[in-house]
Design a protein around this motif. Structure first.
Motif, PDB file in Angstrom:
ATOM      1  N   ALA A   1      -6.789 -11.116 -30.445  1.00 31.87           N
ATOM      2  CA  ALA A   1      -7.957 -11.976 -30.649  1.00 31.87           C
ATOM      3  C   ALA A   1      -9.227 -11.173 -30.910  1.00 31.87           C
ATOM      4  O   ALA A   1     -10.320 -11.736 -30.946  1.00 31.87           O
ATOM      5  CB  ALA A   1      -8.147 -12.876 -29.434  1.00 31.87           C
ATOM      6  N   GLY A   2      -9.077  -9.855 -31.058  1.00 27.73           N
ATOM      7  CA  GLY A   2     -10.233  -9.010 -31.327  1.00 27.73           C
ATOM      8  C   GLY A   2     -10.968  -8.548 -30.097  1.00 27.73           C
ATOM      9  O   GLY A   2     -12.075  -8.002 -30.199  1.00 27.73           O
ATOM     10  N   GLY A   3     -10.368  -8.733 -28.920  1.00 25.38           N
ATOM     11  CA  GLY A   3     -11.019  -8.341 -27.675  1.00 25.38           C
ATOM     12  C   GLY A   3     -10.940  -6.843 -27.421  1.00 25.38           C
ATOM     13  O   GLY A   3     -10.088  -6.137 -27.976  1.00 25.38           O
ATOM     14  N   ASP A   4     -11.823  -6.381 -26.567  1.00 24.32           N
ATOM     15  CA  ASP A   4     -11.906  -4.962 -26.199  1.00 24.32           C
ATOM     16  C   ASP A   4     -11.247  -4.789 -24.833  1.00 24.32           C
ATOM     17  O   ASP A   4     -11.849  -5.099 -23.802  1.00 24.32           O
ATOM     18  CB  ASP A   4     -13.372  -4.529 -26.163  1.00 24.32           C
ATOM     19  N   ILE A   5     -10.005  -4.335 -24.808  1.00 22.51           N
ATOM     20  CA  ILE A   5      -9.288  -4.189 -23.539  1.00 22.51           C
ATOM     21  C   ILE A   5      -8.540  -2.865 -23.524  1.00 22.51           C
ATOM     22  O   ILE A   5      -7.912  -2.473 -24.508  1.00 22.51           O
ATOM     23  CB  ILE A   5      -8.315  -5.371 -23.302  1.00 22.51           C
ATOM     24  N   ARG A   6      -8.631  -2.162 -22.393  1.00 23.11           N
ATOM     25  CA  ARG A   6      -7.946  -0.884 -22.214  1.00 23.11           C
ATOM     26  C   ARG A   6      -6.909  -1.043 -21.118  1.00 23.11           C
ATOM     27  O   ARG A   6      -7.194  -1.600 -20.056  1.00 23.11           O
ATOM     28  CB  ARG A   6      -8.952   0.202 -21.842  1.00 23.11           C
ATOM     29  N   PHE A   7      -5.710  -0.551 -21.371  1.00 30.83           N
ATOM     30  CA  PHE A   7      -4.592  -0.669 -20.425  1.00 30.83           C
ATOM     31  C   PHE A   7      -4.261   0.699 -19.844  1.00 30.83           C
ATOM     32  O   PHE A   7      -4.099   1.673 -20.579  1.00 30.83           O
ATOM     33  CB  PHE A   7      -3.368  -1.236 -21.159  1.00 30.83           C
ATOM     34  N   ILE A   8      -4.174   0.774 -18.498  1.00 33.95           N
ATOM     35  CA  ILE A   8      -3.840   2.023 -17.819  1.00 33.95           C
ATOM     36  C   ILE A   8      -2.734   1.761 -16.802  1.00 33.95           C
ATOM     37  O   ILE A   8      -2.900   0.929 -15.904  1.00 33.95           O
ATOM     38  CB  ILE A   8      -5.063   2.627 -17.094  1.00 33.95           C
ATOM     39  N   ARG A   9      -1.625   2.461 -16.949  1.00 41.64           N
ATOM     40  CA  ARG A   9      -0.547   2.374 -15.961  1.00 41.64           C
ATOM     41  C   ARG A   9      -0.756   3.476 -14.930  1.00 41.64           C
ATOM     42  O   ARG A   9      -0.902   4.655 -15.292  1.00 41.64           O
ATOM     43  CB  ARG A   9       0.825   2.516 -16.623  1.00 41.64           C
ATOM     44  N   VAL A  10      -0.778   3.088 -13.660  1.00 42.70           N
ATOM     45  CA  VAL A  10      -1.075   4.039 -12.586  1.00 42.70           C
ATOM     46  C   VAL A  10       0.239   4.480 -11.950  1.00 42.70           C
ATOM     47  O   VAL A  10       0.859   3.735 -11.185  1.00 42.70           O
ATOM     48  CB  VAL A  10      -2.009   3.413 -11.533  1.00 42.70           C
TER      49      VAL A  10
ATOM     50  N   ALA B   1       0.842  -1.189   0.000  1.00 49.38           N
ATOM     51  CA  ALA B   1       0.000   0.000   0.000  1.00 49.38           C
ATOM     52  C   ALA B   1       0.879   1.242   0.000  1.00 49.38           C
ATOM     53  O   ALA B   1       1.954   1.252   0.612  1.00 49.38           O
ATOM     54  CB  ALA B   1      -0.919   0.008   1.217  1.00 49.38           C
ATOM     55  N   SER B   2       0.437   2.312  -0.656  1.00 44.83           N
ATOM     56  CA  SER B   2       1.195   3.559  -0.633  1.00 44.83           C
ATOM     57  C   SER B   2       0.537   4.612   0.251  1.00 44.83           C
ATOM     58  O   SER B   2       1.052   5.711   0.388  1.00 44.83           O
ATOM     59  CB  SER B   2       1.394   4.099  -2.052  1.00 44.83           C
ATOM     60  N   SER B   3      -0.607   4.273   0.860  1.00 45.53           N
ATOM     61  CA  SER B   3      -1.258   5.148   1.836  1.00 45.53           C
ATOM     62  C   SER B   3      -1.121   4.512   3.214  1.00 45.53           C
ATOM     63  O   SER B   3      -1.648   3.418   3.454  1.00 45.53           O
ATOM     64  CB  SER B   3      -2.738   5.327   1.491  1.00 45.53           C
ATOM     65  N   ARG B   4      -0.421   5.183   4.120  1.00 48.42           N
ATOM     66  CA  ARG B   4      -0.231   4.610   5.455  1.00 48.42           C
ATOM     67  C   ARG B   4      -1.550   4.399   6.205  1.00 48.42           C
ATOM     68  O   ARG B   4      -1.744   3.343   6.818  1.00 48.42           O
ATOM     69  CB  ARG B   4       0.727   5.469   6.285  1.00 48.42           C
ATOM     70  N   PRO B   5      -2.485   5.361   6.194  1.00 51.64           N
ATOM     71  CA  PRO B   5      -3.751   5.100   6.896  1.00 51.64           C
ATOM     72  C   PRO B   5      -4.492   3.885   6.348  1.00 51.64           C
ATOM     73  O   PRO B   5      -5.099   3.137   7.112  1.00 51.64           O
ATOM     74  CB  PRO B   5      -4.551   6.388   6.672  1.00 51.64           C
TER      75      PRO B   5
ATOM     76  N   HIS C   1       1.525  -2.148  -5.639  1.00 53.39           N
ATOM     77  CA  HIS C   1       0.686  -3.256  -6.092  1.00 53.39           C
ATOM     78  C   HIS C   1      -0.782  -3.062  -5.723  1.00 53.39           C
ATOM     79  O   HIS C   1      -1.672  -3.302  -6.544  1.00 53.39           O
ATOM     80  CB  HIS C   1       1.221  -4.564  -5.480  1.00 53.39           C
ATOM     81  N   GLU C   2      -1.043  -2.636  -4.503  1.00 50.32           N
ATOM     82  CA  GLU C   2      -2.424  -2.412  -4.063  1.00 50.32           C
ATOM     83  C   GLU C   2      -2.851  -1.003  -4.486  1.00 50.32           C
ATOM     84  O   GLU C   2      -2.845  -0.068  -3.688  1.00 50.32           O
ATOM     85  CB  GLU C   2      -2.541  -2.601  -2.555  1.00 50.32           C
ATOM     86  N   ILE C   3      -3.241  -0.860  -5.736  1.00 48.69           N
ATOM     87  CA  ILE C   3      -3.604   0.457  -6.254  1.00 48.69           C
ATOM     88  C   ILE C   3      -4.755   1.046  -5.452  1.00 48.69           C
ATOM     89  O   ILE C   3      -4.804   2.248  -5.195  1.00 48.69           O
ATOM     90  CB  ILE C   3      -3.968   0.371  -7.749  1.00 48.69           C
ATOM     91  N   TYR C   4      -5.683   0.205  -5.023  1.00 46.19           N
ATOM     92  CA  TYR C   4      -6.850   0.664  -4.250  1.00 46.19           C
ATOM     93  C   TYR C   4      -6.460   1.205  -2.878  1.00 46.19           C
ATOM     94  O   TYR C   4      -7.291   1.827  -2.197  1.00 46.19           O
ATOM     95  CB  TYR C   4      -7.862  -0.476  -4.099  1.00 46.19           C
ATOM     96  N   SER C   5      -5.223   0.970  -2.449  1.00 44.06           N
ATOM     97  CA  SER C   5      -4.719   1.503  -1.182  1.00 44.06           C
ATOM     98  C   SER C   5      -3.670   2.582  -1.423  1.00 44.06           C
ATOM     99  O   SER C   5      -2.729   2.736  -0.661  1.00 44.06           O
ATOM    100  CB  SER C   5      -4.122   0.379  -0.322  1.00 44.06           C
ATOM    101  N   SER C   6      -3.841   3.323  -2.512  1.00 43.23           N
ATOM    102  CA  SER C   6      -2.938   4.422  -2.828  1.00 43.23           C
ATOM    103  C   SER C   6      -3.353   5.679  -2.069  1.00 43.23           C
ATOM    104  O   SER C   6      -4.348   5.700  -1.346  1.00 43.23           O
ATOM    105  CB  SER C   6      -2.963   4.699  -4.341  1.00 43.23           C
ATOM    106  N   THR C   7      -2.596   6.739  -2.270  1.00 46.48           N
ATOM    107  CA  THR C   7      -2.936   8.027  -1.671  1.00 46.48           C
ATOM    108  C   THR C   7      -4.100   8.653  -2.449  1.00 46.48           C
ATOM    109  O   THR C   7      -4.396   8.258  -3.577  1.00 46.48           O
ATOM    110  CB  THR C   7      -1.721   8.969  -1.701  1.00 46.48           C
ATOM    111  N   ASN C   8      -4.750   9.626  -1.834  1.00 49.35           N
ATOM    112  CA  ASN C   8      -5.972  10.179  -2.406  1.00 49.35           C
ATOM    113  C   ASN C   8      -5.780  10.782  -3.798  1.00 49.35           C
ATOM    114  O   ASN C   8      -6.664  10.686  -4.643  1.00 49.35           O
ATOM    115  CB  ASN C   8      -6.547  11.243  -1.470  1.00 49.35           C
ATOM    116  N   ASP C   9      -4.631  11.409  -4.040  1.00 51.80           N
ATOM    117  CA  ASP C   9      -4.423  12.029  -5.348  1.00 51.80           C
ATOM    118  C   ASP C   9      -4.411  10.976  -6.453  1.00 51.80           C
ATOM    119  O   ASP C   9      -4.908  11.222  -7.564  1.00 51.80           O
ATOM    120  CB  ASP C   9      -3.130  12.847  -5.358  1.00 51.80           C
ATOM    121  N   VAL C  10      -3.869   9.790  -6.166  1.00 42.65           N
ATOM    122  CA  VAL C  10      -3.872   8.695  -7.145  1.00 42.65           C
ATOM    123  C   VAL C  10      -5.271   8.106  -7.270  1.00 42.65           C
ATOM    124  O   VAL C  10      -5.756   7.826  -8.377  1.00 42.65           O
ATOM    125  CB  VAL C  10      -2.866   7.603  -6.739  1.00 42.65           C
ATOM    126  N   LEU C  11      -5.952   7.933  -6.146  1.00 41.56           N
ATOM    127  CA  LEU C  11      -7.262   7.288  -6.159  1.00 41.56           C
ATOM    128  C   LEU C  11      -8.333   8.127  -6.850  1.00 41.56           C
ATOM    129  O   LEU C  11      -9.280   7.570  -7.421  1.00 41.56           O
ATOM    130  CB  LEU C  11      -7.709   6.964  -4.731  1.00 41.56           C
TER     131      LEU C  11
END
Length: 307
Positions: free
Chosen positions: A272-281, A195-199, A286-296
């Motif tokens: 294969a013709g799939g619909d996929i979007r890639f976003i680098r955060v 996690a990148s957010s301590r709280p 690793h735990e993007i959902y536990s990032s700091t507020n500016d990232v979230l």
């Protein structure tokens, strides 16, 4: 979380134990929001539990989505295949996929007529991708957050790790800890964590410290073998069958799963013709959902725009 979100969530939570054919029980939580426009199934990662994703549940519900989140086999309050509560073991990766499918279909029956979506993190992302491939009609859209297309192997060559793992399993050690893994020690620190957010790190770490069922901490050789088989399925066959739109988030500072395999998976789905979007955060571990507020702020904006 303690004063506002958790009391609100608890008032809307229903706990259910889904029974498999063999009698084993999958712990599952269902959350009813007001005026729901869809259902989000959450698939958690390695050594995690539903309890870790309270803020994720809150975010989806506040945006108008009912939530279903199970504990995977060997995690939290769900059934286990070994006596050691700290050891994560599975006999076949298909067990994870089938269990998640049971939870998803239970959610669709509970809230009939609402579209079904998947948000899946790390190990849960690999499982979720396999479910989306094996049941292409199940989800309307899929969000993969730092998905485990393949775990990292401490800098060792993956093919060599798989050969050694297969050897240990043949010697009857499939339920033994992988070298370097061990029972829970309560020694994870924010600096060495994902996690990148301590709280946000402290929020769940305190819960984990006081609840033995949350203290999974190491993988078995059987689990590592199945992680390899899951990778082989996704990269050789699964990618061809994913029909719904996919959004894949990759963490910039990744030390747990292979970013190269994520990128390879994206290219395979596209081929294969799939619909996929890639976003680098950027600015995330690793735990993007536990990032700091500016990232979230950007992360959640992308997710809700996609949905």
């Amino acid at each position: 979380m303690e004063k506002e979100a958790e009391p609100w969530l608890d008032a809307r939570k229903t706990i259910c134990y889904l029974k498999r054919r063999d009698g084993a029980k999958i712990y599952c939580e269902f959350y009813d929001c007001d005026h729901a426009k869809g259902i989000v199934v959450i698939s958690h990662g390695f050594t995690e539990t539903a309890e870790k994703f309270r803020e994720v549940e809150w975010m989806f519900m506040k945006a108008g989505y009912n939530v279903c989140i199970p504990d995977h086999c060997g995690h939290g309050r769900s059934y286990r295949l070994v006596d050691d509560p700290c050891l994560v073991h599975v006999d076949r990766y298909g067990r994870y996929v089938n269990d998640l499918g049971m939870a998803a279909y239970a959610a669709s029956r509970r809230w009939k007529g609402l579209p079904l979506y998947l948000w899946a993190h790390s190990m849960g992302g690999g499982i979720g991708a396999a479910l989306a491939a094996s049941h292409p009609e199940l989800f309307k859209k899929v969000i993969l957050s730092s998905p485990m297309m393949r775990p990292l192997a401490a800098g060792l060559p993956w093919d060599g790790v798989q050969l050694v793992t297969a050897g240990f399993c043949k010697l009857g050690m499939e339920k033994s800890y992988v070298a370097g893994h061990h029972p829970y020690r309560d020694d994870e620190t924010f600096e060495t964590g994902n996690a990148s957010s301590r709280p946000r790190f402290d929020f769940y770490n305190e819960k984990r410290r006081t609840e033995p069922l949350f203290q999974m901490s190491g993988a078995s050789y059987g689990w590592l073998r199945e992680a390899g088989r899951l990778n082989a399925y996704l990269m050789k066959h699964g990618y061809k069958s994913i029909k719904c739109p996919v959004m894949l988030f990759q963490a910039e500072d990744e030390k747990t799963v292979s970013n190269n395999e994520q990128e390879k998976f994206v290219q395979l789905v596209k081929s294969a013709g799939g619909d996929i979007r890639f976003i680098r955060v950027f600015g995330s571990k690793h735990e993007i959902y536990s990032s700091t507020n500016d990232v979230l702020e950007s992360y959640w904006s992308e997710i809700f725009g996609f949905l």
